[in-house]
Design a protein around this motif. Structure first.
Motif, short mmCIF file in Angstrom:
data_model
loop_
_atom_site.label_atom_id
_atom_site.label_comp_id
_atom_site.label_asym_id
_atom_site.label_seq_id
_atom_site.Cartn_x
_atom_site.Cartn_y
_atom_site.Cartn_z
N GLY A 41 45.95 38.44 -8.21
CA GLY A 41 45.21 37.52 -9.04
C GLY A 41 45.71 36.09 -9.03
O GLY A 41 45.23 35.26 -9.80
N MET A 42 46.67 35.74 -8.16
CA MET A 42 47.29 34.41 -8.23
C MET A 42 46.59 33.33 -7.39
O MET A 42 47.02 32.18 -7.42
N ALA A 43 45.56 33.67 -6.64
CA ALA A 43 44.89 32.72 -5.74
C ALA A 43 45.85 32.21 -4.67
O ALA A 43 47.06 32.42 -4.74
N HIS A 44 45.32 31.50 -3.69
CA HIS A 44 46.10 31.19 -2.49
C HIS A 44 46.97 29.94 -2.62
O HIS A 44 47.84 29.71 -1.77
N ASP A 45 46.76 29.13 -3.65
CA ASP A 45 47.32 27.78 -3.69
C ASP A 45 48.83 27.74 -3.44
O ASP A 45 49.32 26.87 -2.73
N TYR A 46 49.58 28.66 -4.04
CA TYR A 46 51.04 28.61 -3.94
C TYR A 46 51.52 28.93 -2.52
O TYR A 46 52.71 28.73 -2.21
N MET A 193 58.78 23.84 -11.40
CA MET A 193 58.02 24.64 -10.44
C MET A 193 57.17 23.74 -9.55
O MET A 193 56.58 22.77 -10.02
N PRO A 194 57.08 24.02 -8.25
CA PRO A 194 56.23 23.22 -7.36
C PRO A 194 54.78 23.21 -7.82
O PRO A 194 54.28 24.19 -8.40
N ALA A 195 54.10 22.11 -7.54
CA ALA A 195 52.71 21.94 -8.01
C ALA A 195 51.80 23.06 -7.51
O ALA A 195 50.92 23.52 -8.24
N ASP A 196 51.99 23.51 -6.26
CA ASP A 196 51.12 24.57 -5.73
C ASP A 196 51.27 25.86 -6.53
O ASP A 196 50.29 26.57 -6.77
N PHE A 197 52.50 26.18 -6.95
CA PHE A 197 52.72 27.38 -7.77
C PHE A 197 52.07 27.20 -9.13
O PHE A 197 51.42 28.11 -9.64
N VAL A 198 52.24 26.02 -9.72
CA VAL A 198 51.63 25.74 -11.02
C VAL A 198 50.11 25.87 -10.94
O VAL A 198 49.47 26.41 -11.85
N ASP A 199 49.52 25.38 -9.85
CA ASP A 199 48.07 25.49 -9.68
C ASP A 199 47.62 26.94 -9.64
O ASP A 199 46.62 27.32 -10.28
N SER A 200 48.32 27.78 -8.88
CA SER A 200 47.95 29.20 -8.80
C SER A 200 48.09 29.87 -10.16
O SER A 200 47.23 30.64 -10.59
N GLU A 201 49.19 29.59 -10.85
CA GLU A 201 49.43 30.20 -12.15
C GLU A 201 48.38 29.76 -13.17
O GLU A 201 47.89 30.57 -13.98
N ALA A 202 48.00 28.49 -13.13
CA ALA A 202 46.99 27.97 -14.06
C ALA A 202 45.65 28.66 -13.85
O ALA A 202 44.95 29.02 -14.82
N GLN A 203 45.27 28.87 -12.59
CA GLN A 203 44.01 29.56 -12.30
C GLN A 203 44.07 31.00 -12.81
O GLN A 203 43.09 31.51 -13.37
N MET A 204 45.20 31.65 -12.61
CA MET A 204 45.35 33.03 -13.06
C MET A 204 45.26 33.12 -14.58
O MET A 204 44.60 34.01 -15.13
N GLU A 205 45.92 32.20 -15.27
CA GLU A 205 45.92 32.24 -16.73
C GLU A 205 44.56 31.88 -17.31
O GLU A 205 44.19 32.35 -18.39
N GLN A 206 43.81 31.06 -16.60
CA GLN A 206 42.48 30.67 -17.06
C GLN A 206 41.52 31.87 -17.08
O GLN A 206 40.68 31.99 -17.97
N GLU A 207 41.67 32.75 -16.09
CA GLU A 207 40.81 33.95 -16.03
C GLU A 207 41.66 35.07 -15.44
O GLU A 207 41.65 35.33 -14.24
N PRO A 208 42.43 35.77 -16.32
CA PRO A 208 43.48 36.67 -15.84
C PRO A 208 43.05 38.12 -15.61
O PRO A 208 43.91 39.00 -15.58
N THR A 209 41.77 38.37 -15.44
CA THR A 209 41.29 39.76 -15.36
C THR A 209 42.06 40.58 -14.34
O THR A 209 42.57 41.66 -14.64
N VAL A 210 42.16 40.09 -13.10
CA VAL A 210 42.76 40.88 -12.03
C VAL A 210 44.24 41.12 -12.31
O VAL A 210 44.74 42.26 -12.23
N TYR A 211 44.96 40.07 -12.66
CA TYR A 211 46.40 40.19 -12.89
C TYR A 211 46.70 41.10 -14.07
O TYR A 211 47.53 42.01 -13.98
N HIS A 212 46.04 40.86 -15.18
CA HIS A 212 46.32 41.66 -16.38
C HIS A 212 45.88 43.12 -16.21
O HIS A 212 46.53 44.03 -16.73
N THR A 213 44.79 43.34 -15.46
CA THR A 213 44.30 44.72 -15.28
C THR A 213 45.21 45.49 -14.33
O THR A 213 45.60 46.63 -14.62
N MET A 214 45.57 44.89 -13.21
CA MET A 214 46.32 45.62 -12.19
C MET A 214 47.82 45.59 -12.43
O MET A 214 48.53 46.54 -12.12
N ASN A 215 48.33 44.49 -12.98
CA ASN A 215 49.77 44.33 -13.16
C ASN A 215 50.18 44.43 -14.63
O ASN A 215 50.87 45.36 -15.04
N GLY A 216 49.78 43.46 -15.42
CA GLY A 216 50.20 43.38 -16.81
C GLY A 216 50.40 41.93 -17.19
O GLY A 216 49.99 41.02 -16.46
#
Length: 304
Positions: A41-46, A193-216
């Motif tokens: 769920g982290m997207a490719h940015d990082y 944290m590098p900007a690319d990592f922050v970008d991926s994390e921000a996208q995940m937190e904005q809509e965390p369905t995949v990460y929260h469902t599969m991981n936690g």
């Protein structure tokens, strides 16, 4: 300079977004590299900085945001059982076919390496090599490793984590601050944290369905549908040369990735001293050097 193309392909009832980085001067015989991002769920940015391999090695590099992530279609109302490794194996196969890649390499980071192993055990015809980066071979090993690392955190940090997990208040600022201590030791040791990592994390937190469902809720409190995942009993089916890499301080501890080394026939390993889970962000030039050397060994040889 490299040439970048972005597009989408139909997948499921939506679309998958992809980004292709092509070198201006392709090196004869080099094969494309498909990069699989983590999370889930982290997207490719990082992982964007791996596109530099296009200019450095003369090969095409393909990124995509997996279904439900980043710029691809999101399905926040999908039932939990919808989000399976097989969904993303199918998406990879569809993308390779859609782009007409032919023979190619796969590199997966974290969950992407887990997905890469799921892909490799199916023995796809055009897969030439696999790089598994910072990934566990089972979630139980991952959870065990996280518990060991967590026990090394300062006592007050451990207490804050336990208190909020038991209370179900994992969005409390105290819990998030304690989580950050773990992340700065074992996820990415570059502060801030590098900007690319922050970008991926921000996208995940904005809509965390995949990460929260599969991981936690985070990297070490794994309560999602992947909790019982393992590929260990299928690794003898991996038929391509495989490189397993990790960082010295990685949350993917040696015990988590050792089964890849033990059960894959043609395998080698590399540990980056001083690095952690995002080795490619902490030591980008060295990371790309190691990856490029491995890929070059398994490219097509130029004819004539």
């Amino acid at each position: 300079m490299s040439r970048i193309t972005e597009g989408t392909m139909p997948f499921q009832d939506g679309e998958t977004w992809y980004r292709i980085t092509e070198p201006d001067a392709p090196t004869p015989g080099t094969l494309p590299l498909v990069v699989l991002h983590g999370g889930p769920g982290m997207a490719h940015d990082y992982l964007r900085n791996l596109a530099v391999l296009a200019d450095e090695t003369g090969r095409t590099v393909v990124h995509h945001d997996q279904f439900g992530c980043g710029r691809s279609s999101h399905r926040p109302d999908a039932p939990a059982e919808y989000w399976t490794p097989q969904l993303f194996v199918d998406e990879y196969a569809a993308l390779v076919a859609h782009l007409g890649l032919g023979d190619h390499h796969v590199l997966g980071q974290s969950w992407g390496g887990m997905l890469g192993s799921e892909i490799a055990v199916t023995q796809p015809a055009h897969l030439r090599s696999l790089a598994i980066c910072n990934s566990p071979a089972s979630m139980q090993l991952w959870v065990d490793g996280a518990a060991e690392l967590r026990a090394q955190l300062p006592a007050d940090v451990q207490d804050a984590l336990t208190k909020h997990e038991q209370a179900g208040t994992v969005d409390d600022p105290e819990y998030l601050a304690a989580t950050q201590v773990f992340y700065e030791r074992h996820v990415c040791r570059v502060v801030p944290m590098p900007a690319d990592f922050v970008d991926s994390e921000a996208q995940m937190e904005q809509e965390p369905t995949v990460y929260h469902t599969m991981n936690g809720p985070n990297e070490f409190h794994v309560i999602g549908t992947m909790r019982d995942w393992t590929v260990i009993d299928r690794l003898d089916r991996v038929a391509v040369p495989t490189l397993v890499v990790a960082g010295e301080h990685d949350e993917a501890t040696p015990a988590t990735w050792q089964p890849f080394v033990e059960h894959i026939a043609d395998v080698r390993q590399h540990v980056f001293p001083g690095a952690s889970h995002c080795s490619h962000l902490e030591q980008p030039e060295e990371f790309r050097r190691v990856i490029a050397a491995f890929l070059a060994e398994h490219d097509d040889q130029p004819t004539g």
